[in-house]
Design a protein around this motif. Structure first.
Motif, PDB file in Angstrom:
ATOM      1  N   TRP A   1       0.825  -1.205   0.000  1.00  0.00           N
ATOM      2  CA  TRP A   1       0.000   0.000   0.000  1.00  0.00           C
ATOM      3  C   TRP A   1       0.858   1.252   0.000  1.00  0.00           C
ATOM      4  O   TRP A   1       1.849   1.342   0.722  1.00  0.00           O
ATOM      5  CB  TRP A   1      -0.881  -0.033   1.245  1.00  0.00           C
ATOM      6  CG  TRP A   1      -1.730   1.176   1.503  1.00  0.00           C
ATOM      7  CD1 TRP A   1      -2.824   1.580   0.802  1.00  0.00           C
ATOM      8  CD2 TRP A   1      -1.583   2.127   2.572  1.00  0.00           C
ATOM      9  NE1 TRP A   1      -3.369   2.709   1.354  1.00  0.00           N
ATOM     10  CE2 TRP A   1      -2.624   3.067   2.462  1.00  0.00           C
ATOM     11  CE3 TRP A   1      -0.667   2.260   3.619  1.00  0.00           C
ATOM     12  CZ2 TRP A   1      -2.783   4.140   3.335  1.00  0.00           C
ATOM     13  CZ3 TRP A   1      -0.826   3.327   4.503  1.00  0.00           C
ATOM     14  CH2 TRP A   1      -1.870   4.247   4.357  1.00  0.00           C
ATOM     15  N   GLN A   2       0.478   2.200  -0.814  1.00  0.00           N
ATOM     16  CA  GLN A   2       1.051   3.529  -0.774  1.00  0.00           C
ATOM     17  C   GLN A   2      -0.085   4.523  -0.582  1.00  0.00           C
ATOM     18  O   GLN A   2      -1.103   4.439  -1.280  1.00  0.00           O
ATOM     19  CB  GLN A   2       1.805   3.854  -2.066  1.00  0.00           C
ATOM     20  CG  GLN A   2       3.152   3.150  -2.184  1.00  0.00           C
ATOM     21  CD  GLN A   2       4.136   3.608  -1.114  1.00  0.00           C
ATOM     22  OE1 GLN A   2       4.217   4.799  -0.791  1.00  0.00           O
ATOM     23  NE2 GLN A   2       4.892   2.667  -0.564  1.00  0.00           N
ATOM     24  N   PRO A   3       0.041   5.453   0.377  1.00  0.00           N
ATOM     25  CA  PRO A   3      -1.046   6.410   0.627  1.00  0.00           C
ATOM     26  C   PRO A   3      -1.456   7.141  -0.646  1.00  0.00           C
ATOM     27  O   PRO A   3      -0.617   7.624  -1.401  1.00  0.00           O
ATOM     28  CB  PRO A   3      -0.425   7.370   1.649  1.00  0.00           C
ATOM     29  CG  PRO A   3       0.642   6.578   2.321  1.00  0.00           C
ATOM     30  CD  PRO A   3       1.190   5.660   1.283  1.00  0.00           C
ATOM     31  N   GLY A   4      -2.759   7.183  -0.867  1.00  0.00           N
ATOM     32  CA  GLY A   4      -3.278   7.869  -2.041  1.00  0.00           C
ATOM     33  C   GLY A   4      -3.438   6.980  -3.256  1.00  0.00           C
ATOM     34  O   GLY A   4      -4.062   7.376  -4.244  1.00  0.00           O
ATOM     35  N   GLY A   5      -2.878   5.774  -3.211  1.00  0.00           N
ATOM     36  CA  GLY A   5      -3.004   4.859  -4.337  1.00  0.00           C
ATOM     37  C   GLY A   5      -4.291   4.058  -4.278  1.00  0.00           C
ATOM     38  O   GLY A   5      -5.074   4.154  -3.339  1.00  0.00           O
ATOM     39  N   ASP A   6      -4.507   3.260  -5.312  1.00  0.00           N
ATOM     40  CA  ASP A   6      -5.696   2.407  -5.340  1.00  0.00           C
ATOM     41  C   ASP A   6      -5.593   1.331  -4.257  1.00  0.00           C
ATOM     42  O   ASP A   6      -4.522   0.764  -4.020  1.00  0.00           O
ATOM     43  CB  ASP A   6      -5.836   1.750  -6.712  1.00  0.00           C
ATOM     44  CG  ASP A   6      -6.165   2.753  -7.809  1.00  0.00           C
ATOM     45  OD1 ASP A   6      -6.743   3.805  -7.475  1.00  0.00           O
ATOM     46  OD2 ASP A   6      -5.828   2.487  -8.980  1.00  0.00           O
ATOM     47  N   VAL A   7      -6.731   1.061  -3.632  1.00  0.00           N
ATOM     48  CA  VAL A   7      -6.788   0.044  -2.581  1.00  0.00           C
ATOM     49  C   VAL A   7      -7.796  -1.014  -3.000  1.00  0.00           C
ATOM     50  O   VAL A   7      -9.002  -0.747  -3.016  1.00  0.00           O
ATOM     51  CB  VAL A   7      -7.197   0.657  -1.229  1.00  0.00           C
ATOM     52  CG1 VAL A   7      -7.223  -0.423  -0.150  1.00  0.00           C
ATOM     53  CG2 VAL A   7      -6.262   1.791  -0.829  1.00  0.00           C
TER      54      VAL A   7
END
Length: 369
Positions: free
Chosen positions: A166-172
């Motif tokens: 996970w990277q903040p702001g990316g697709d989850v």
């Protein structure tokens, strides 16, 4: 430490649960009525450099203890409840089925009820609690030591796995939102992915098991809690001070108390978990000492009643806050505190009556609340 004769509960645990329910009511009253409410407890919500008013920040911060405490105590209560039920002759299969049903019921309150009100799927603390309770049916079979070390691995090492995925702001993707990473999307919101909170429930279960099985002459519970609490706070200072791993991108921007306490709740960082569970352990230690000095327990004390009707309180306080919207508009922080007090005053007789009804019919559907 004593067990209530009617509910087989540890009084100090119910006191602490009642305290956090009252703090939770303050947080949700602030959500409804506080124009300047702070909600920046995640890298997804916080803009670096923003200055927080101290009164607003600490009103939000004192409620951070609620979710970790409630989930930890839910784990402890599972251990105590299972012990009491086995002593009453209930089979393991029935105990497991009851826990599965209760966990599913609690999770579905978020998945169905609160999602309908919110207009989209919104998974909050009840989802995390319910899923964790269902998983505890199987995890507790591993034994106390294995559950303890697995809980430590989840709490201390979960960030390593999360940062790979996970990277903040990316697709989850949905599976990641349900398990590890929060998502504030347009189609659904996941505030409480289950696995980080599961680790806290597992620790609570281990503590409950230790309470029930500790040998004579072992460390007194309040002393163990005090020691663990100070250890956790010391580790918090180290993790926060190093400002790297364990902070989930919520880095120190200064050396004030506000900067040190502004940590990630969504998802819970290692720093957040150490701080809140450390504070919880110290408070529970003090309450256990207080309980030992009380020869008689006032069963109608509001804090105790709120603690013994926690899930009912949770549902009912939202109804009351919605009704309050008829009479109050969003405004000052002072108004928020007044509305919180009014809410608690209204809830006291309602929760007291509900507790009486639940105790009168212990095998009814009311047992799930």
């Amino acid at each position: 430490m004593s067990f209530d004769n009617n509910t087989h509960r540890i009084t100090a645990i119910d006191w602490l649960r009642g305290i956090v329910m009252m703090l939770m009511a303050l947080d949700h009253a602030s959500w409804f009525f506080n124009e300047q409410r702070i909600f920046a407890d995640s890298v997804l919500l916080y803009e670096p450099g923003v200055h927080f008013a101290a009164d607003q920040f600490f009103t939000r911060w004192i409620t951070h203890i609620c979710a970790p405490t409630f989930i930890f105590l839910a784990g402890a209560s599972i251990a105590v409840s299972n012990f009491q039920r086995r002593r009453q002759g209930m089979s393991g299969a029935v105990i497991d089925r009851e826990l599965l049903m209760r966990g599913a019921f609690i999770a579905l309150l978020d998945i169905v009820l609160f999602s309908l009100v919110g207009g989209k799927p919104v998974l909050q603390v009840l989802y995390a609690i319910g899923i964790s309770m269902m998983l505890m049916v199987y995890l507790q079979r591993l034994g106390t030591e294995a559950v303890f070390w697995l809980a430590i691995l989840i709490i201390a090492g979960g960030e390593s796995l999360l940062m790979l995925l996970w990277q903040p702001g990316g697709d989850v993707p949905l599976w990641l939102a349900l398990t590890f990473a929060p998502d504030f999307g347009a189609t659904y919101t996941v505030l409480y992915p289950a696995l980080p909170w599961l680790g806290m429930m597992m620790l609570g279960w281990v503590f409950g098991q230790w309470l029930l099985t500790r040998p004579s002459g072992a460390t007194a519970p309040h002393r163990l809690l005090l020691t663990c609490g100070w250890l956790a706070l010391t580790l918090f200072v180290i993790v926060r001070g190093l400002d790297g791993y364990g902070n989930l991108f919520m880095h120190l921007e200064g050396n004030t108390l506000v900067h040190w306490l502004h940590v990630s709740k969504y998802p819970p960082s290692l720093a957040y978990t150490l701080l809140e569970l450390g504070l919880m352990a110290i408070v529970l230690s003090l309450l256990m000492r207080l309980e030992s000095f009380n020869k008689t327990i006032n069963r109608n004390n509001p804090v105790l009643i709120f603690g013994q009707t926690a899930l009912f309180f949770y549902l009912a306080h939202f109804v009351i806050l919605r009704i309050m919207e008829i009479f109050f508009e969003r405004g000052s922080l002072e108004q928020t505190y007044v509305i919180t007090l009014l809410t608690l005053v209204i809830l006291y007789p309602v929760c007291r009556a509900y507790r009486t009804l639940k105790w009168r019919y212990p095998q009814s559907l009311l047992r799930f609340l």
